[in-house]
Design a protein around this motif. Structure first.
Motif, PDB file in Angstrom:
ATOM      1  N   CYS A   1      10.818   2.085  22.828  1.00  0.00           N
ATOM      2  CA  CYS A   1      10.176   1.809  24.111  1.00  0.00           C
ATOM      3  C   CYS A   1      10.994   0.762  24.842  1.00  0.00           C
ATOM      4  CB  CYS A   1       8.755   1.289  23.895  1.00  0.00           C
ATOM      5  SG  CYS A   1       7.959   0.747  25.406  1.00  0.00           S
TER       6      CYS A   1
ATOM      7  N   GLU B   1      10.101  -0.454  28.119  1.00  0.00           N
ATOM      8  CA  GLU B   1       9.372  -1.236  29.127  1.00  0.00           C
ATOM      9  C   GLU B   1       8.470  -2.193  28.380  1.00  0.00           C
ATOM     10  OE1 GLU B   1       9.428  -0.797  32.796  1.00  0.00           O
ATOM     11  OE2 GLU B   1       8.686  -2.818  32.373  1.00  0.00           O
ATOM     12  N   PHE B   2       8.555  -3.455  28.713  1.00  0.00           N
ATOM     13  CA  PHE B   2       7.787  -4.450  27.973  1.00  0.00           C
ATOM     14  C   PHE B   2       6.302  -4.106  28.042  1.00  0.00           C
ATOM     15  CE2 PHE B   2       5.598  -8.595  27.697  1.00  0.00           C
ATOM     16  CZ  PHE B   2       5.880  -8.825  26.375  1.00  0.00           C
ATOM     17  N   CYS B   3       5.663  -4.016  26.842  1.00  0.00           N
ATOM     18  CA  CYS B   3       4.289  -3.520  26.839  1.00  0.00           C
ATOM     19  C   CYS B   3       3.377  -4.393  25.988  1.00  0.00           C
ATOM     20  CB  CYS B   3       4.256  -2.076  26.350  1.00  0.00           C
ATOM     21  SG  CYS B   3       5.080  -1.812  24.768  1.00  0.00           S
TER      22      CYS B   3
ATOM     23  N   HIS C   1       5.872  -4.648  21.434  1.00  0.00           N
ATOM     24  CA  HIS C   1       6.789  -3.803  22.178  1.00  0.00           C
ATOM     25  C   HIS C   1       8.004  -3.437  21.320  1.00  0.00           C
ATOM     26  CE1 HIS C   1       9.800  -2.824  25.212  1.00  0.00           C
ATOM     27  NE2 HIS C   1      10.409  -3.955  25.040  1.00  0.00           N
TER      28      HIS C   1
ATOM     29  N   HIS D   1       5.043   2.057  29.508  1.00  0.00           N
ATOM     30  CA  HIS D   1       6.055   2.105  28.456  1.00  0.00           C
ATOM     31  C   HIS D   1       7.249   2.858  29.040  1.00  0.00           C
ATOM     32  CE1 HIS D   1       2.894   1.026  25.527  1.00  0.00           C
ATOM     33  NE2 HIS D   1       2.119   1.851  26.206  1.00  0.00           N
TER      34      HIS D   1
ATOM     35  N   MET E   1       7.827  -0.339  18.936  1.00  0.00           N
ATOM     36  CA  MET E   1       7.604   1.033  19.422  1.00  0.00           C
ATOM     37  C   MET E   1       8.865   1.865  19.275  1.00  0.00           C
ATOM     38  SD  MET E   1       5.143   1.078  22.744  1.00  0.00           S
ATOM     39  CE  MET E   1       5.177   2.837  23.060  1.00  0.00           C
TER      40      MET E   1
HETATM   41 CU1  CUA Z   1       5.790   0.337  24.837  1.00  0.00          CU
HETATM   42 CU2  CUA Z   1       7.286  -1.336  25.233  1.00  0.00          CU
END
Ligand code: CUA
Ligand code: HEA
Ligand code: HEA
Ligand SMILES: [Cu+2]
Lengths: 320, 562, 202
Positions: A187, A189-191, A195, A148, A198
């Motif tokens: 967030c 960063e692709f999670c 996503h 993340h 977040m």
């Molecule tokens: Cu955690 Cu995108």
């Protein structure tokens, strides 16, 4: 073409660096695009012109010149970047608060080891990170699953949260917030699937407010309302079907901040602005609501309106 | 007894048209196959882009859910890159490089056919995830540990891995073929420093492919082992390291972006001189700059990883910024080629000018990202999306369209309609800028990439609406192109051998060229053999060294490195 | 399009000209090997990375057998020897001695098969698998992919042997032999790397 106004000390350094870089970029941009336009206008072949232009194959002197110029730019850029980098990476010996930020799919844990508090968010109810203004805040960033990234646009800063197992070193981030207020973060960063959900909020407040806030959290009580937004008077306005406000006259006190709680129940986007002032609230979509904090105004009669639909208006009376 | 007349039954040796294309090993037909195939993938990935843009136009989830959205951008990025832009450029290279070298074919025609046919296979596998419970949805970069079996169940990701590996093998074989062709198949007189710039860029590109793609293959295989055989390369709980994936991916991924841009730069370097009626300014500087970019591209990969906290920032930042210098040399040489030329704004020329003006923007935003503190703010925001589309779309795709208009007459014998071409260009150009320029501001304001939805309070709506309108304009601009291609096939203006007064050998043969390419080759004394054929050796503008009459000597001067 | 004698001629000239120097097929093989080198470089990178980040003792998981160094050393010797036998075959055919080519190729192939069998035996007694920690993963991946390349080389050797049997090679015409031998040497060199890194660098 500017980032948001920075609300942290390092953010200000980054912002200034950005201005330098943008200036250099604009010089290169204008010079090159300008030349292309000039050439297209100036050197067009006229119909029937069969004479070949002079067949220039090259010239070493100019090659050297246009190798040196970008080199100089690159060095300036690199030097400036490194100076700012040192400031961004600088760590104080004794941060005001240390917060352990733990990312998981798809929310955040904010742990305050000194205070012994933990705040966990959910998609419906994003967590609020309370921090004091004017003191270095250190974040220790870790993840229990995928990657993340902690990102608050108004801080001009971001860092990844990576699960590195037992002997990995967690990333750290340090910043000093310069202005009380709430700042949206997310967030970066692709999670995975959620996503986009977040999100979180950083609530920066004075040291005294912060201590009271944390005391309440530790005691398990609802934290006192804080934030830069102090709504003495709150006025509710709703946009209703077919591009109208539900009210055509509202009243507010003069000489103090007040709030307008705006709900959009219409099917298109709306906002609220006040005619002949700088005040122009953010747009909100159908079904959303927002609270605008209106800075103190002088007594008088004003008109509020939707800046997207100027026919949508109402009277605002500010009285002593 | 009845007499029967025996009909003379000759079985005409005529293979069907379809079989002919399916089994061809002719570099020209394979080139056309590449190009047609990649345009089909372009439309597919473009439709996915329209899905993305429709969803993002306003806040809220209107058309797709999160998981569909994630599949859409993953497939969009993967397909655009690996199945549109790289194969499209390989297709033109396949068609043109042997012609430019005066060679009858590629060095290994059958391997050439194999490398092509692996593409639809690999692409089909990647796409087939949609049929088996969902395509890969981890982004084209497939970061570990999100791609592990724990967080991404389902075969979509496995199909993505297998498909990409096949596509990778295809491009490695293609690279072997290009390098061998360029070193071994040049016509007499075609020394290395007389090769057209396009061939040089293809050579450097092929070297990058040859050395970068296997590393990706190793990473993909490691990922496959992690997902399916209990491996733990990227699993931190048993000693693996998720950041390792990023290192492997970008060690490949950054050379990859130059794989995508260098041939397009080569195309532009052929077109600008022809339509300025001047030679390319600084031919040798251009060659050395291309080689320099190729070398530098190996040492910059971690600029995609500035925010991971596990790379040495000053080194990677510095090396990245250095690439601006050779690229700048190219840019300035292009400008000098225009300087005091006699410009003819044909459609290929418009796209070439579009390339240099748009790639410039992408290059500059790249250099901004190369500064770590700025990247800390912009990483994984729409600013990066803007950057990558300005270089990919404003760069490579403009290059592909320029090549299409430029070489279409050679490939079909007919010239595409100019007014329609210009309509295509202008809608395309305006739509492109409308779609992608606002993304810079969105990124600066903090809009993260790879999100299906955003808050209505964030103030990002208007720019997103603009961007979506731009995307649909790009889609509309494809219509005049398609009409143009169809109409030209039916009733296009015959092109003749050399419709543009070209410089290079492909214009010396018929349009389209015969299977073996050349009846006879003109003497080759410079990188512009055709120019001297057209304008005569005695032309006052010719370089003295071009006029040396040394054909005998020249045949020996085909300096072979190997 | 009609075939045109002059065109054919020009084409012939161009190809004939390309014929000087190293044969095109060998150039192709060298390039392919270059890409294979990068492939193994990628795998080695995963090995060193795992070694650097994995906590605790580096080696087979607790409870499994130690790696069999003597066996690996013997296998190494076999593979190195096979490189020599291969080269003897190449020298033989350069002199035009196809009989010796057959002999040496057969021996090389035998050594290759021996190596593969030894490796399979090793796998069968090690007592840990690819899923047993990061060591297991990199061990099997590196040796496994190397083994797959040995197998590929063995297929090439079989083809060379079959063609040699039919007398298809001569002193002037034996590009395939040269190409397969290059590949075989490469596989050998990779093994020396794998062996040193996994077995010696403990
Ligand atoms: Cu955690 Cu995108
Ligand atoms: C064709 C593809 C292509 C090309 C050519 C480039 C070219 C460059 N790229 Fe880009 N890049 C991508 C494709 C490409 N990139 C993609 C796809 C991503 C995102 C991947 C993902 O995460 O999905 C990315 C991301 C990316 C990042 C990471 C952003 C992030 O995720 O945080 C960075 C950071 O340094 C970067 C830098 C550069 C630089 C410095 C160049 C340079 O090569 C540019 C050089 C060119 C010029 C500078 C213009 C001409 C020069 C002059 C006129 C001379 C004078 C100019 C100066 C001195 C400034 N790129
Ligand atoms: C060469 C590469 C390339 C190209 C050409 C494009 C082209 C386009 N891209 Fe893409 N893009 C990438 C490479 C590319 N992209 C990559 C690598 C990513 C990152 C992915 C990731 O994050 O993992 C990305 C991500 C990306 C995003 C970010 C998604 C996100 O982060 O959430 C967006 C958003 O707007 C976008 C939009 C577009 C649009 C509107 C186009 C348009 O220009 C497309 C125009 C084309 C068409 C519209 C097709 C026209 C055809 C028709 C309309 C059909 C007609 C058909 C018949 C007649 C049969 N792209
Ligand atoms: Cu890069």
């Amino acid at each position: 073409m500017l980032p948001p106004e920075p609300k942290t000390e390092v953010g200000r350094d980054v912002f200034n660096l950005y201005l330098v870089v943008l200036a250099l970029a604009l010089i290169v941009f204008v010079a090159v695009e300008g030349f292309i336009l000039y050439a297209v206008v100036r050197y067009r072949r006229k119909p029937g012109d069969d004479v070949l232009p002079e067949q220039l194959h090259g010239n070493n002197t100019v090659e050297i010149i246009w190798t040196v110029i970008p080199t100089v730019i690159v060095f300036i850029l690199f030097g400036a970047s490194m100076i700012t980098l040192a400031e961004v990476e600088a760590r104080s010996d004794n941060p005001g608060v240390t917060i352990e930020v733990e990312g998981f799919q798809w929310q955040w844990n904010f742990r305050y080891p000194d205070e012994g508090a933990t705040i966990t968010g959910s998609a419906a109810d994003p967590p609020v990170m309370a921090v004091p203004v004017g003191e270095p805040v250190r974040l220790v960033l870790s993840s229990i699953d995928v990657n993340h990234a902690f990102f608050v646009p108004q801080f001009l800063i971001k860092r990844d949260l990576i699960n590195l197992g037992e002997n990995g070193r967690n990333n750290e981030l340090e910043f000093t917030i310069t202005e009380a207020g709430t700042y949206a973060g997310q967030c970066a960063e692709f999670c995975g699937d959620f996503h986009a959900d977040m999100t979180f909020v950083v609530d920066a407040m004075s040291r005294a407010d912060y201590d009271a806030y944390m005391a309440a959290i530790v005691a398990g009580e609802p934290p006192p309302a804080t934030g830069g937004e102090d709504c003495g008077t709150t006025i509710a306005v709703t946009a209703v079907e077919s591009i109208q406000f539900d009210t055509d006259a509202i009243e507010a006190p003069a000489g103090e901040d007040f709030c307008i709680e705006f709900t959009n129940n219409d099917t298109s986007i709306h906002d609220i602005g006040i005619v002949d002032t700088e005040i122009n609230g953010d747009d909100i979509g159908p079904g959303a609501s927002i609270t605008y904090v209106i800075p103190a105004m002088e007594a008088g009669d004003y008109t509020f309106f939707c800046t997207i639909h100027p026919t949508m208006t109402g009277d605002l009376t500010v009285t002593e | 007894m009845a007499t029967t007349t025996l009909e003379p039954r000759t079985v005409a040796y005529r293979r069907s048209w379809v079989l002919d294309w399916l089994t061809t090993v002719d570099h020209k037909k394979i080139g056309v196959l590449y190009i047609v195939n990649s345009f089909m993938f372009f439309f597919a990935a473009g439709i996915l882009a329209l899905v993305i843009r429709s969803e993002l136009a306003v806040p809220g989830l209107q058309f797709v859910d999160e998981s569909t959205y994630n599949q859409a951008f993953t497939m969009h990025g993967t397909i655009m890159l690996f199945l549109f832009i790289i194969p499209a450029l390989s297709g033109f290279a396949n068609y043109i490089v042997p012609l430019m070298l005066g060679a009858p074919d590629m060095a290994f025609p059958r391997i050439n056919a194999l490398s092509f046919w692996l593409l639809p296979l690999g692409g089909g596998l990647i796409f087939s995830g949609y049929l088996f419970g969902g395509a890969a949805a981890e982004g084209w970069t497939g970061y570990a540990p999100l791609t592990s079996s724990q967080y991404s169940e389902g075969v979509g990701t496995d199909l993505w891995i297998i498909g990409l590996t096949l596509v990778g093998v295809a491009s490695i074989l293609g690279a072997v073929n290009f390098i061998a062709t360029i070193f071994k198949m040049r016509a007499p007189g075609m020394t290395l420093f007389r090769m057209p710039i396009f061939v040089w860029t293809v050579l450097v590109t092929a070297v990058l492919i040859l050395l970068a793609t296997p590393v990706l293959a190793a990473g993909l295989i490691a990922l496959f082992i992690d997902r399916n055989y209990g491996g733990s390369f990227f699993d931190p709980s048993v000693g693996g390291n998720p950041v390792l994936w990023q290192h492997i991916f970008w060690f490949f991924g950054h050379p990859e972006v130059y794989i995508v841009i260098l041939p397009a730069m080569g195309v532009v370097s052929e077109i600008l001189p022809v339509f300025s009626r001047k030679p390319l300014f600084g031919y040798k500087a251009f060659v050395f700059a291309t080689i320099a970019i190729g070398l530098l591209s190996w040492s910059v990969w971690a600029h995609h990883m500035f925010t991971t906290g596990s790379v040495f920032l000053p080194f990677f930042s510095f090396m990245t910024a250095l690439i601006a210098i050779p690229t700048g040399i190219k840019m300035f040489n292009w400008l000098a080629t225009l300087w005091r030329g006699k410009l003819m704004l044909t459609t290929p020329m418009l796209f070439a000018l579009g390339f240099i003006s748009m790639f410039l923007i992408g290059g500059i935003s790249g250099v901004m990202l190369a500064s770590p503190p700025i990247d800390f703010h912009l990483q994984d925001t729409y600013f990066v999306v803007a950057h990558l589309h300005y270089v990919f779309f404003g760069g490579s795709v403009f290059g592909v369209f320029a090549a299409t208009y430029y070489w279409f007459p050679k490939m079909t014998g007919r010239k595409l309609n100019e007014p329609l071409g210009k309509v295509h260009f202008w809608i395309h150009f305006i739509g492109f800028n409308l779609a992608f320029f606002p993304m810079h501001q969105l990124g600066l304001s903090g809009m993260p990439r790879r999100v299906a939805d955003y808050s209505p309070d964030a103030g990002w709506t208007i720019l997103n609406v603009a961007s979506t309108i731009g995307a649909f304009m790009i889609a509309v601009s494809v219509i005049p192109l398609l009409i143009n291609v169809v109409a030209t096939f039916i009733n296009g203006e015959p092109a003749g051998n050399d419709p543009w007064e070209g410089n290079t050998l492909e214009w010396a043969t018929t349009s389209p060229p015969p299977p073996y390419n050349f009846d006879s080759l003109p003497p080759i004394h410079s990188e512009r053999p055709l120019f001297f054929l057209t304008h005569g050796h005695g032309h006052a503008a010719a370089r003295p060294e071009d006029l040396e009459e040394d054909p005998g000597d020249d045949v020996e001067r085909r300096d072979g490195l190997v | 399009m009609q075939a045109h004698p002059a065109g054919e001629h020009a084409a012939q000239v161009a190809i004939a000209h390309g014929g000087s120097g190293m044969p095109t097929a060998l150039v192709g093989m060298l390039l392919f090997i270059a890409s294979e080198v990068m492939f193994f470089a990628g795998l080695f990178a995963t090995y060193f990375n795992a070694r650097a980040t994995s906590p605790g003792e580096w080696g087979p998981p607790a409870g499994a057998h130690e790696l069999d160094l003597p066996l690996a050393a013997v296998l190494t010797a076999i593979l190195v020897a096979s490189s020599f036998t291969m080269q003897f075959g190449v020298w033989a055919i350069r002199r035009g001695d196809i009989g010796k080519l057959r002999l040496w190729t057969a021996i090389t192939l035998g050594l290759g098969v021996l190596f593969l069998s030894g490796q399979l035996y090793d796998y069968s007694v090690l007592g840990f698998g690819i899923g047993d920690g990061v060591f297991g993963t990199v061990f099997y991946t590196l040796t496994g992919f190397h083994g797959a390349h040995v197998f590929g080389g063995a297929v090439g050797l079989t083809i060379v042997l079959a063609r040699a049997w039919r007398g298809q090679f001569s002193a002037r015409n034996h590009v395939a032999v040269e190409a397969v031998s290059m590949y075989w040497h490469f596989v050998d060199v990779v093994w020396i790397g794998v062996f040193s890194v996994i077995y010696l660098l403990r």
